[in-house]
Design an enzyme around this catalytic site. Structure first.
Site, PDB file in Angstrom:
ATOM      1  CG  ASP A 188      -1.991  -1.012   1.214  1.00 14.76           C
ATOM      2  OD1 ASP A 188      -2.259  -1.541   0.125  1.00 14.76           O
ATOM      3  OD2 ASP A 188      -2.598  -1.285   2.263  1.00 14.76           O
ATOM      4  CG  ASP A 235     -11.747  -2.547  -1.168  1.00 12.21           C
ATOM      5  OD1 ASP A 235     -11.039  -3.514  -1.486  1.00 12.21           O
ATOM      6  OD2 ASP A 235     -11.347  -1.370  -1.196  1.00 12.21           O
TER       7      ASP A 235
END
Length: 272
Positions: A11, A130
Site C-alpha cells: 500500500d 472491497d
C-alpha cells in the site's frame, strides 16, 4: 490443481509503503522499490501496488515508482489506485506493470472493465472488490434483494465499498463479482474490510461465496496473520491466491515459511 500464489501487497502513500488497520492508522513500512526487490528475491509469485491515496484524494498515478520497480523486479506486477480511464491503463502498463487493478472507477463506470479488456486483454484487468458484512435479522432475509448468507454470528450480505473502503454503495458483492466477470475482468482481488489489518484470518465465508460464484481467479485479501490463514484461504475459501502485507513487511513470517507450510499440507506451491 493450479499452483497457488503468494502475493505481497504494498500500500503506497506519498511514495512510501504503509500498512494500516481497517484502512486507517497508517504506519511507514519502507521504500516500495526496495521492498519489491526484497519480495522478488524471497520468492513472491506476484506483487500488488495500491496507491491508497489516489482514488480518495484524486492523486495522480505513481508512474515513477512503477517504472523504477519494473526495472528491478521480474515477477508480475499489478498496480491500482486512482485509475479512471483507458489512458490511465495505458500509462500504467507502459510504465512496466503487467496488470491494472480498478475498484472505484469500475463501480462508477462498469464499461471501463469491458473497454480495457477489449483493448489490453482481460489478463490485464483486475477488479478489486472491497466488501464488508452487512448484518440482517432472520425475518428480514426475504424482504431484501441480496445474497444473504449464514455466518458464524448470524446472517449477512456482503456490501461493496469504494474510495478506499470509505463509502458504501448498496451493491451486493456476489452480484458485482458475477457482473465484472461478464464484463471481461480477468481476476478479482477480494478484500474483507472487516478483516483488513486484524491478523485474525481471511473472511473465509466471503472468499468462498465469491470464489464459487465466478470462474475467475480470486485473490483473498484482508486479515492474514500466520501461514495457517493462507492455507485456510486456499482450502476453505477456495482462493487461487493470497494477498498479504503486514506479516511480511514487519518480518513476522517469510514467504518461504508460508509456502512451505502450505506445500507440506498438500497445496501446490512454486518453491525456490
Amino acid at each position: 490443481m493450479l499452483t497457488k500464489r503468494i502475493i505481497p501487497c504494498l500500500d503506497i502513500k506519498d511514495g512510501r509503503v504503509v500498512k494500516g488497520t481497517k484502512f486507517l492508522n497508517l504506519r511507514d513500512a519502507g521504500d516500495p522499490v526496495e521492498l519489491a526487490q526484497y519480495y522478488d528475491d524471497e520468492g513472491a509469485d506476484e506483487l500488488v501496488f495500491l496507491d491508497i491515496t489516489a482514488s480518495a484524494e484524486k492523486r495522480d498515478i505513481i508512474i515513477d515508482v512503477v517504472e523504477r520497480t519494473a526495472e528491478k523486479v521480474f515477477i508480475p506486477l499489478t498496480v491500482g489506485g486512482g485509475i479512471k480511464s483507458i489512458e490511465d491503463f495505458r500509462r500504467i502498463l507502459r510504465a512496466g506493470a503487467d496488470k491494472v487493478s480498478i475498484n472505484t472507477a469500475a463501480v462508477k463506470n462498469p464499461n471501463l472493465i469491458k473497454e480495457a479488456s477489449e483493448i489490453f486483454g482481460s489478463q490485464c484487468v483486475v477488479v478489486a472488490i472491497d466488501a464488508k458484512r452487512h448484518y440482517v435479522n432472520e425475518d428480514e432475509i426475504d424482504k431484501i434483494n441480496k445474497n444473504v448468507v449464514k455466518v458464524e454470528d448470524g446472517y449477512c450480505w456482503f456490501e461493496v465499498y469504494i474510495y478506499g473502503g470509505r463509502k458504501e454503495t448498496g451493491i451486493d458483492a456476489i452480484n458485482w463479482a458475477k457482473k465484472v466477470e461478464e464484463l471481461g475482468a480477468g481476476e478479482i482481488l477480494l478484500t474483507s474490510i472487516d478483516k483488513d489489518g486484524t491478523k485474525s484470518g481471511y473472511d473465509l465465508i466471503l472468499t468462498k461465496e465469491i470464489s464459487k460464484s465466478v470462474k475467475l481467479p480470486v485473490i483473498a485479501s484482508g486479515g492474514c496473520g500466520k501461514p495457517e490463514h493462507v492455507y485456510e484461504a486456499f482450502v476453505y475459501g477456495k482462493a487461487d491466491a493470497a494477498l498479504m502485507a503486514g506479516i511480511l513487511h514487519y518480518r513476522e513470517y517469510t514467504i518461504e515459511e508460508i509456502k512451505k507450510y502450505c506445500a507440506d499440507r498438500g497445496i501446490p506451491m512454486r518453491l525456490l
